[in-house]
Design an enzyme around this catalytic site. Sequence first.
Site, PDB file in Angstrom:
ATOM      1  N   LYS A 141       8.929   1.399 -45.552  1.00 31.38           N
ATOM      2  CA  LYS A 141       9.621   2.011 -46.672  1.00 31.38           C
ATOM      3  C   LYS A 141       8.394   2.935 -47.530  1.00 31.38           C
ATOM      4  CE  LYS A 141      10.612  -0.528 -50.326  1.00 31.38           C
ATOM      5  NZ  LYS A 141      11.622  -1.648 -50.926  1.00 31.38           N
ATOM      6  N   TRP A 154      15.327  -9.362 -44.201  1.00 29.76           N
ATOM      7  CA  TRP A 154      15.252  -8.654 -42.940  1.00 29.76           C
ATOM      8  C   TRP A 154      14.869  -9.739 -41.638  1.00 29.76           C
ATOM      9  CZ3 TRP A 154      11.841  -3.712 -43.013  1.00 29.76           C
ATOM     10  CH2 TRP A 154      12.426  -2.720 -44.012  1.00 29.76           C
ATOM     11  N   ASP A 179       8.778  -3.647 -45.529  1.00 32.97           N
ATOM     12  CA  ASP A 179       9.663  -3.351 -46.851  1.00 32.97           C
ATOM     13  C   ASP A 179       8.946  -3.631 -48.244  1.00 32.97           C
ATOM     14  OD1 ASP A 179      11.984  -2.659 -47.855  1.00 32.97           O
ATOM     15  OD2 ASP A 179      13.062  -4.556 -47.948  1.00 32.97           O
ATOM     16  N   ASP A 219       4.852 -12.658 -47.130  1.00 30.68           N
ATOM     17  CA  ASP A 219       4.927 -11.896 -48.696  1.00 30.68           C
ATOM     18  C   ASP A 219       3.954 -12.906 -49.857  1.00 30.68           C
ATOM     19  OD1 ASP A 219       7.814 -10.365 -49.816  1.00 30.68           O
ATOM     20  OD2 ASP A 219       6.616 -11.449 -51.055  1.00 30.68           O
ATOM     21  N   GLY A 278      13.971 -12.579 -47.759  1.00 31.17           N
ATOM     22  CA  GLY A 278      14.108 -13.161 -46.174  1.00 31.17           C
ATOM     23  C   GLY A 278      15.316 -12.169 -45.533  1.00 31.17           C
ATOM     24  N   ASP A 332      -1.032 -12.231 -49.823  1.00 31.11           N
ATOM     25  CA  ASP A 332      -1.242 -10.828 -50.405  1.00 31.11           C
ATOM     26  C   ASP A 332      -1.726 -10.026 -49.233  1.00 31.11           C
ATOM     27  OD1 ASP A 332      -1.527  -8.338 -51.580  1.00 31.11           O
ATOM     28  OD2 ASP A 332      -2.449  -9.322 -53.339  1.00 31.11           O
TER      29      ASP A 332
HETATM   30  C1  LIG Z   1      12.186  -5.145 -51.647  1.00 27.91           C
HETATM   31  S1  LIG Z   1      11.157  -6.529 -51.238  1.00 27.91           S
HETATM   32  C2  LIG Z   1      11.664  -6.948 -49.544  1.00 27.91           C
HETATM   33  C3  LIG Z   1      12.993  -7.587 -49.208  1.00 27.91           C
HETATM   34  C4  LIG Z   1      12.972  -8.033 -47.638  1.00 27.91           C
HETATM   35  N1  LIG Z   1      12.958  -7.046 -46.793  1.00 27.91           N
HETATM   36  C5  LIG Z   1      14.514  -8.620 -47.737  1.00 27.91           C
HETATM   37  O1  LIG Z   1      15.253  -8.118 -46.910  1.00 27.91           O
HETATM   38  O2  LIG Z   1      14.685  -9.822 -48.423  1.00 27.91           O
HETATM   39  C6  LIG Z   1       9.731  -6.203 -51.262  1.00 27.91           C
HETATM   40  C7  LIG Z   1       8.807  -7.219 -51.092  1.00 27.91           C
HETATM   41  O3  LIG Z   1       7.482  -6.818 -51.109  1.00 27.91           O
HETATM   42  C8  LIG Z   1       6.499  -7.927 -51.367  1.00 27.91           C
HETATM   43  N2  LIG Z   1       5.165  -7.344 -51.717  1.00 27.91           N
HETATM   44  C9  LIG Z   1       4.625  -6.475 -52.461  1.00 27.91           C
HETATM   45  N3  LIG Z   1       3.469  -6.321 -52.432  1.00 27.91           N
HETATM   46  C10 LIG Z   1       2.935  -7.111 -51.201  1.00 27.91           C
HETATM   47  C11 LIG Z   1       1.650  -7.351 -50.817  1.00 27.91           C
HETATM   48  N4  LIG Z   1       0.489  -6.768 -51.331  1.00 27.91           N
HETATM   49  N5  LIG Z   1       1.630  -8.484 -49.775  1.00 27.91           N
HETATM   50  C12 LIG Z   1       2.886  -9.083 -49.496  1.00 27.91           C
HETATM   51  N6  LIG Z   1       3.816  -8.772 -49.950  1.00 27.91           N
HETATM   52  C13 LIG Z   1       4.155  -7.764 -50.850  1.00 27.91           C
HETATM   53  C14 LIG Z   1       7.284  -8.400 -52.535  1.00 27.91           C
HETATM   54  O4  LIG Z   1       6.601  -9.719 -52.964  1.00 27.91           O
HETATM   55  C15 LIG Z   1       8.727  -8.222 -52.405  1.00 27.91           C
HETATM   56  O5  LIG Z   1       8.969  -9.504 -51.898  1.00 27.91           O
END
Ligand SMILES: C[S@@+](CC[C@H](N)C(=O)[O-])C[C@H]1O[C@@H](n2cnc3c(N)ncnc32)[C@H](O)[C@@H]1O
Length: 238
Positions: free
Chosen positions: A193, A87, A153, A113, A85, A129
């Site tokens: 990203k 961002w 991200d 997420d 969370g 997802d």
């Molecule tokens: C690096 S973290 C994000 C950090 C976030 N920006 C923050 O500031 O807290 C990457 C996130 O991408 C999510 N993610 C990866 N594949 C996903 C998908 N297909 N659908 C939704 N979220 C996804 C992961 O669950 C993870 O929580």
Amino acid sequence: MAKKPTGKNTSGRGQRDLKVKVKTARGRTTSSTRWLQRQLNDPYVKRAKDEGYRGRAAFKILELDEKFRFLVPGARVVDLGCAPGGWCQVAVPRVNALGERSGKAQGFVLGVDLQEVIPIPGAEIHQLDFMDEGADDKVKEWLGGTAHVVMSDMAASSSGHKQTDHLRIISLCEAAAELAFDVLEPGGTFVAKVLAGGAEQGLQALLKKRFEKVANVKPPASRADSSEKFVVATGFRG
Ligand SMILES: C[S@@+](CC[C@H](N)C(=O)[O-])C[C@H]1O[C@@H](n2cnc3c(N)ncnc32)[C@H](O)[C@@H]1O
């Protein structure tokens, strides 16, 4: 109680030299010892704790916003891959999602997420997802209109194989870009990203057609030893 993040970038504060040395312990692998040592010595980890952010990733969007200024009062923001969370915590005060800044337009923050996220006041968060069939339609329904910013991200957990990880992140990024093309207001911003690795050329070409400017940025908060970078596309042509 957790601190309320200030929303300000205090770059340069909390910098310190590598001090904490972690000894290997029984039951701890070399890689987890290395991870722990890096966490303990990372100034951004300390700053996140001091400033009430859920993770060091918050500083990446803070730094990108300092440079490109897209999180403005009144902006409607979609944050894909928002857990835990950080961002969203940055976006809520910047876009005035709680309407606390009188005289300024009130914005909206929608986070999505795979994982459950502890609620963040001012943000609407859904577990989803984003690669599922029909996920973009759900996001559009929750958004209920257009957006000024789509930021992603999203990152799949590492497979340990560089090329596979790279291709996965590019497909997440392409899916995010498709949503951006459908919901962004003219002049809107897309932030995502990517991992440096070559296959992002197609995405870059596509973005260049749809946006006035496309920049590739590695904010200071992004670890130097990571191939992660961010594409920031501004001035959506509609
Ligand atoms: C690096 S973290 C994000 C950090 C976030 N920006 C923050 O500031 O807290 C990457 C996130 O991408 C999510 N993610 C990866 N594949 C996903 C998908 N297909 N659908 C939704 N979220 C996804 C992961 O669950 C993870 O929580």
